[in-house]
Scaffold this motif. Sequence first.
Motif, PDB file in Angstrom:
ATOM      1  N   UNK A 135       1.051  -1.225   0.038  1.00 29.87           N
ATOM      2  CA  UNK A 135       0.119   0.065  -0.029  1.00 29.87           C
ATOM      3  C   UNK A 135       0.870   1.276   0.039  1.00 29.87           C
ATOM      4  N   UNK A 136       1.908   1.255   0.843  1.00 26.69           N
ATOM      5  CA  UNK A 136       2.934   2.350   0.732  1.00 26.69           C
ATOM      6  C   UNK A 136       3.561   2.548  -0.725  1.00 26.69           C
ATOM      7  N   UNK A 137       3.636   1.510  -1.471  1.00 29.58           N
ATOM      8  CA  UNK A 137       4.112   1.558  -2.560  1.00 29.58           C
ATOM      9  C   UNK A 137       2.964   2.212  -3.851  1.00 29.58           C
ATOM     10  N   UNK A 138       1.874   1.609  -3.417  1.00 28.49           N
ATOM     11  CA  UNK A 138       0.661   2.546  -4.299  1.00 28.49           C
ATOM     12  C   UNK A 138       0.478   3.948  -3.896  1.00 28.49           C
ATOM     13  N   UNK A 139       0.822   4.414  -2.652  1.00 26.92           N
ATOM     14  CA  UNK A 139       0.890   5.653  -2.329  1.00 26.92           C
ATOM     15  C   UNK A 139       1.670   6.404  -3.016  1.00 26.92           C
ATOM     16  N   UNK A 140       3.044   6.164  -2.817  1.00 27.97           N
ATOM     17  CA  UNK A 140       4.253   6.823  -3.308  1.00 27.97           C
ATOM     18  C   UNK A 140       4.161   6.979  -4.903  1.00 27.97           C
ATOM     19  N   UNK A 141       4.024   5.948  -5.601  1.00 25.94           N
ATOM     20  CA  UNK A 141       3.744   6.033  -6.919  1.00 25.94           C
ATOM     21  C   UNK A 141       2.694   6.685  -7.516  1.00 25.94           C
ATOM     22  N   UNK A 142       1.557   6.697  -6.870  1.00 27.91           N
ATOM     23  CA  UNK A 142       0.270   7.505  -7.410  1.00 27.91           C
ATOM     24  C   UNK A 142       0.409   9.055  -7.120  1.00 27.91           C
ATOM     25  N   UNK A 143       1.110   9.400  -6.176  1.00 35.46           N
ATOM     26  CA  UNK A 143       1.347  10.770  -5.774  1.00 35.46           C
ATOM     27  C   UNK A 143       2.359  11.239  -6.953  1.00 35.46           C
ATOM     28  N   UNK A 144       3.453  10.260  -6.983  1.00 37.55           N
ATOM     29  CA  UNK A 144       4.310  10.838  -7.894  1.00 37.55           C
ATOM     30  C   UNK A 144       3.953  11.001  -9.434  1.00 37.55           C
ATOM     31  N   UNK A 145       3.236   9.963 -10.064  1.00 43.91           N
ATOM     32  CA  UNK A 145       3.201   9.608 -11.394  1.00 43.91           C
ATOM     33  C   UNK A 145       1.680   9.742 -11.677  1.00 43.91           C
ATOM     34  N   UNK A 146       0.806  10.025 -10.596  1.00 45.18           N
ATOM     35  CA  UNK A 146      -0.712  10.337 -11.103  1.00 45.18           C
ATOM     36  C   UNK A 146      -1.379  11.560 -10.521  1.00 45.18           C
ATOM     37  N   UNK A 147      -1.097  11.806  -9.451  1.00 47.92           N
ATOM     38  CA  UNK A 147      -1.977  13.152  -8.854  1.00 47.92           C
ATOM     39  C   UNK A 147      -0.930  14.358  -9.325  1.00 47.92           C
ATOM     40  N   UNK A 148       0.180  14.156  -9.757  1.00 49.21           N
ATOM     41  CA  UNK A 148       1.172  15.207 -10.151  1.00 49.21           C
ATOM     42  C   UNK A 148       1.407  15.241 -11.532  1.00 49.21           C
ATOM     43  N   UNK A 149       0.529  14.650 -12.221  1.00 52.07           N
ATOM     44  CA  UNK A 149       0.635  14.582 -13.776  1.00 52.07           C
ATOM     45  C   UNK A 149      -0.668  14.607 -14.451  1.00 52.07           C
ATOM     46  N   UNK A 531       9.083  26.774  -6.930  1.00 53.21           N
ATOM     47  CA  UNK A 531       9.281  26.563  -5.597  1.00 53.21           C
ATOM     48  C   UNK A 531       9.164  24.890  -5.603  1.00 53.21           C
ATOM     49  N   UNK A 532      10.004  24.436  -4.593  1.00 56.58           N
ATOM     50  CA  UNK A 532      10.059  22.985  -4.393  1.00 56.58           C
ATOM     51  C   UNK A 532       8.757  22.325  -3.966  1.00 56.58           C
ATOM     52  N   UNK A 533       8.114  21.461  -4.513  1.00 56.46           N
ATOM     53  CA  UNK A 533       6.905  20.852  -3.941  1.00 56.46           C
ATOM     54  C   UNK A 533       6.844  20.253  -2.458  1.00 56.46           C
ATOM     55  N   UNK A 534       5.976  20.916  -1.856  1.00 53.81           N
ATOM     56  CA  UNK A 534       5.883  20.464  -0.485  1.00 53.81           C
ATOM     57  C   UNK A 534       5.713  19.024  -0.250  1.00 53.81           C
ATOM     58  N   UNK A 535       4.760  18.367  -0.924  1.00 50.99           N
ATOM     59  CA  UNK A 535       4.659  16.839  -0.932  1.00 50.99           C
ATOM     60  C   UNK A 535       5.757  15.878  -1.353  1.00 50.99           C
ATOM     61  N   UNK A 536       6.410  16.640  -2.624  1.00 50.97           N
ATOM     62  CA  UNK A 536       7.417  15.610  -3.064  1.00 50.97           C
ATOM     63  C   UNK A 536       8.940  15.880  -2.203  1.00 50.97           C
ATOM     64  N   UNK A 537       9.072  17.054  -1.638  1.00 51.21           N
ATOM     65  CA  UNK A 537      10.182  17.050  -0.870  1.00 51.21           C
ATOM     66  C   UNK A 537      10.124  16.856   0.425  1.00 51.21           C
TER      67      UNK A 537
END
Length: 582
Positions: A135-149, A531-537
């Motif tokens: 589930x952690x992998x789903x979370x991190x990948x979704x934030x990086x490759x879905x929610x921010x694209x 500005x660096x992204x608060x969620x990614x950084x």
Amino acid sequence: MSKPQQRSAIIVGAGAGGIATAARLAKAGLAVTVLEKNSFTGGRCSLIHHEGWRFDQGPSLLLLPKLFAETFHDLGTTLEAEGVELLRCPTNYSVWFSDGERFELSTDLARMKAQIERWEGKDGFRRYLAWLREAHSHYELSVRDVLHKNFTSLRDVLSPTFVVTGLRIHPLHSIWSRACKYFWTERLRRVFTFATMYMGMSPFDAPATYSLLQYTELAEGIWYPRGGFHAVLEALVRLGERLGVQYRLSTPVKQVVTLADGKTVRGVQLESGEVLEADVVVINADLVYAYSNLFPQEQQPDLARYGRSLRAKAGSCSSISFYWSVRRKVPELQTHNIFLADEYRESFDAIFDRQDLPREPSFYVNVPSRIDPSAAPEGCDAVIALVPTGHLRDSRGFGPGTTTVKDDGVPRELDWPALVDRARRAVLETVAVRTGCGDLSESIVHEGVNAPHAWEAKFNLDKGSILGLSHSFLNVLSFRPRTRARGLRGAYFVGASTHPGTGVPIVLAGSRLTADQVLDDLGLPVPWRSVPSAILDQGVPQDLSTSKLDRLTPPRRGAVVAFLLLIVVWFALYVRYWRPVV
């Protein structure tokens, strides 16, 4: 030298996505006006008040806190600086079963270990950690490759890099099927799959990717904004107004108007007949409703056909929601409570296959006054009960009290007032029996109700679907209606039914994508890109090179190879000299 003319934008709807997009576009220098049909902001995230009691009309818990932090961060501030206080719920949920058992979901790993091992033995906790890792992998990948694209074409889904991501987030598996791999008792499979109700979907249909929702609860906790969920959006409204956003409430929009070509937005016409012009129109009203009611279909027949095709798509469920002013405390109830039906799968099938109210519904009970005493007078509780039910089969052609469903292929009418009464009885009886709190009905001094027709009328939600379009596999990413409107230059969408999807934090992430797209199309700079992204950084360690104690030093590959060679040499010597002779 003349000053360049300021670009302008109109936002239709003051829901979460509209409010956030308005603030973003104002920060980028646009003159922004928000038009809202209701007399309040927030849409479904608004509040209901009654003589000292306060209720969240829609969302009542804050998940994915980093996405909220990102929105304020991009606008040059923080939640705390804007006066928003987040209260962390000590227990995520109490999950109540009909056999008298209860499971408490928590971020406390020790509590989770004891409960899981009680039902699934020592190995059960190891499997839980494995599920958490997935589930952690789903979370991190979704934030990086879905929610921010922003997925603007089918090529985005078919790119090799995203295909690799897609395989890792299990979009073709259901949440239920993945849960069955890690949890071997029916009880825990239910505990770790009910959260699909957040998206208005059945766990037997929802893609396994969305296990990220329960992951964020277990890893980051569940939060409640003091003063109600609307406090977050109220802060964004104030922030937008400081940036120049103008809000016009009780101002319904009749239609989007275009230039003579019929393909370029000129502005909007209000129900009053007034026409407001703008370079850009962003629709935060329900997308399905907008394509059928707000766009100039006479000039573009394709839009009418597209609107009909959207109404035929699978929608999320609706709900019968009760808002009870209770004149006593109900200490048996936590802030968040889930009551699961014995016939678990049947309860979802009734909702999503037959668009009906289950005979024995699963439901959610929220007591905001448990975490925030200001939600009720002293010695009292505010109680919200949300009972998922099927959406209206057709939002047109039926009276306010009935709709039509097919039961075993035979059409029949649903009597919604009778269903509301049945849902009320089911909630009160189930809560009394499972918690031992007694008959709540004797202590309810006032009741408010939102049923499917109310959701449809109050917020223009097509068929009363409270969470917009479904999130089935063919309703996400490039398959979901896009943020740039079809066939109309200068028109855009933000909200639950466009990319990336439903839920307040997801919609806030979507507001960033929509605002980026608007500014790119206008040829204007995007302030938050620098500005660096608060969620990614967030969570990335600072450069602490001044202290060797805090320097990150991953294991050296050479040392690993040397260790493996040592093992090989030891094994060879063992075989040659020390292995017992048979």
